[in-house]
Design a protein around this motif. Structure first.
Motif, short mmCIF file in Angstrom:
data_model
loop_
_atom_site.label_atom_id
_atom_site.label_comp_id
_atom_site.label_asym_id
_atom_site.label_seq_id
_atom_site.Cartn_x
_atom_site.Cartn_y
_atom_site.Cartn_z
N PRO A 183 -8.36 4.19 2.86
CA PRO A 183 -7.49 4.89 1.91
C PRO A 183 -7.62 4.26 0.52
N TRP B 5 -7.65 9.86 -7.98
CA TRP B 5 -8.52 8.72 -7.72
C TRP B 5 -9.91 8.88 -8.32
N ALA C 7 0.87 4.07 -3.05
CA ALA C 7 0.61 5.48 -2.78
C ALA C 7 1.60 6.42 -3.46
N GLU D 111 0.83 -1.20 0.00
CA GLU D 111 0.00 0.00 0.00
C GLU D 111 0.87 1.26 0.00
N ARG D 112 1.98 1.24 0.71
CA ARG D 112 2.88 2.40 0.71
C ARG D 112 3.47 2.61 -0.69
N GLU E 123 -5.50 3.70 -1.89
CA GLU E 123 -4.49 2.73 -2.31
C GLU E 123 -4.79 1.35 -1.73
N TRP F 61 -1.69 9.62 -8.56
CA TRP F 61 -3.05 9.09 -8.56
C TRP F 61 -4.05 10.22 -8.48
#
Length: 529
Positions: free
Chosen positions: A367, A338, A327, A323-324, A369, A336
């Motif tokens: 979040p 979104w 991001a 996930e990091r 991501e 991104w």
């Protein structure tokens, strides 16, 4: 002289770029037998009055991902209803052959990831694929490229590793065999693992196999953030080093920092062409793209395919690291947005289709991501997204350029379906003629038709196709230039176009006035045979 079908009273736009002219077109045994002024003595089993309409070669879609959809839904509704008679598959490094028996599932997942289709891969090479295609023939013709990702999966025990000399020799041998069986060339997908793991030497070795046989090299280039111009230079260098014909796939500016700078890539192609290199590119007439959601994850997250992703995601530490990394952006750092990323296919999550990742994140109170990763973990390569990451201004510059041809980057799809695909699958070619010839004059009609017929045929090395000429294959489309228009939209992507009167493949009508016929005259068109 008897004809099977005689098209009378129409205006012929023959695909060469020549001016329109009145002419009748007679077809016999799947070929164009007559092209000229009306002759009362001609007798035909069927006569089609084309008064007030254009008669042109059937459109050749040089860039599609219909490898499996033509097997799952051979009527190819979305293609024939817009006048497409031939589709080129195997693009962006994805093809359903060659197949290593121990890695059949990985290849199936890989190919399914570009189109979201699942069809059992029960063949081993292009001949086997052609046999499977012949068991339930499609309405359209298919021209196949060999995907570099598929070559890696077939030739390498670990396709996600660096290739050694033996691996490259193995890939070259598999490619050569497919070319001998009639594949039109090679494609790479250099932002998509495992194709993305290749270095320039590996690509040049494979491209040389194509050059030696006069075949095409099509590339979804290495357009990572900050390397957009370098990706073009790398592709052109392959042509320079090997002499191969280069087809640069779906030229676009996807990074917001480059929006409005279409002149930069065009100068690179123009310079290469001025040096005598056989280069060109294709473009589709929309300001949004689409692909599997999985493809936008970092390479190391994708490694091993959908099943491996689901297994590793059970580890909380691995998931947090993923996930990091997500991001930080996609394709090496493109930011991104979104709300611009819309879920277009999600089997089992149908209530989410049509929503942006940002909207889903709000609903789930998580979040974005993490939401994207979770969707990919749950659905694997079946999760598809549309990205609104381009500008109309840039697209028009690419479409108008003399080195461009039209390719939808879509799939042959049935009219019915639960997904929410990009409208390009249903409207790309009528959109060119209706919007960018008539409504927003960017191209003239003969030039636009040439970009969709004879020029793709020339690049692919297709004999006797793409031009209305006596002795050529009778693939053609009849349309009303004053009415033709795409009606598919991002909100309603499965609406069929208007103004396409008839689509004919090898002399057989496959669509007429918005209706698909039961005829299935399509086949695999083999190059060099």
């Amino acid at each position: 002289m008897d004809m099977d079908v005689l098209f009378t009273g129409g205006t012929v736009v023959d695909g060469t770029g020549a001016a329109p002219r009145p002419a009748d077109v007679g077809i016999r045994d799947g070929l164009i037998e007559y092209l000229g002024p009306g002759r009362p003595e001609l007798v035909a089993a069927e006569t089609v009055d084309c008064s007030g309409m254009v008669v042109a070669p059937g459109f050749i879609d040089i860039h599609t991902h219909s490898d499996l959809t033509v097997l799952a839904a051979p009527s190819a509704d979305s293609a024939v209803l817009q006048g497409v008679t031939t589709q080129v598959t195997g693009n962006c490094g994805f093809s359903p052959f060659p197949v290593h028996p121990d890695r059949r599932d990985l290849l199936s997942d890989h190919v399914g990831g570009i189109g979201g289709e699942t069809v059992p891969v029960d063949w081993s090479d292009l001949d086997g694929y052609a046999e499977r295609l012949g068991q339930s023939p499609p309405s359209i013709n298919v021209v196949a490229l060999v995907g570099h990702g598929a070559l890696r999966i077939a030739a390498m025990a670990d396709p996600y590793a660096a290739a050694d000399d033996a691996d490259v020799r193995g890939m070259c041998a598999l490619l050569a065999a497919a070319l001998e069986q009639g594949a039109a060339g090679l494609s790479t997908g250099l932002t998509y693992p495992p194709s993305a793991l290749a270095d320039p030497a590996e690509i040049q070795a494979l491209a040389a196999e194509c050059a030696a046989r006069g075949r095409l090299y099509a590339t979804h280039a290495r357009g990572m953030a900050g390397n957009e111009q370098g990706a073009i230079d790398e592709a052109i260098e392959v042509s320079r080093a090997t002499g191969v014909r280069l087809e640069y796939s779906h030229l676009a500016l996807n990074n917001p920092v480059n929006w409005g700078r279409a002149a930069d890539p065009l100068r690179r192609f123009e310079s290469a062409a001025e040096q005598g290199l056989p280069v060109g590119f294709d473009v589709y007439p929309y300001d949004a793209s689409s692909s599997s959601a999985l493809q936008y994850l970092p390479d190391w997250v994708q490694r091993g395919g959908s099943a491996e992703l689901a297994r590793r995601a059970a580890d909380p530490d691995w998931r947090s690291a993923a996930e990091r990394a997500i991001a930080e952006g996609f394709f090496g750092g493109i930011p991104w947005y979104w709300e611009r990323i819309v879920l277009s296919a999600a089997p089992g999550m149908d209530d989410m289709v049509g929503l942006s990742v940002g909207q889903i994140a709000e609903q789930w109170d998580r979040p974005p991501e993490g939401v994207l990763l979770d969707i990919c973990v749950r659905l694997g390569s079946a999760a598809q997204v549309v990205l609104h990451y381009r500008t109309e201004q840039d697209m028009r510059a690419f479409l108008a350029h003399p080195l461009s041809v039209v390719g939808s980057d879509g799939l042959a799809r049935p009219l019915a379906g639960q997904d929410h695909p990009h409208p390009r699958s249903f409207g790309a070619f009528p959109r060119v003629v209706g919007r960018y010839v008539r409504d927003v004059p960017l191209l003239d009609l003969p030039g636009a038709v040439r970009k969709m017929t004879s020029e793709p045929a020339r690049r692919l090395g297709l004999a006797r196709r793409g031009v209305l000429q006596q002795g050529f294959v009778a693939d053609l489309v009849v349309f009303d230039a004053g009415r033709v228009a795409d009606r598919a939209s991002f909100a309603e992507p499965r609406r069929i176009p208007q103004g396409i009167h008839r689509t004919v493949v090898s002399g057989t009508t496959v669509a007429v006035d918005g209706r698909v016929t039961p005829a299935r005259p399509g086949r695999l068109v083999r190059c060099g045979q």
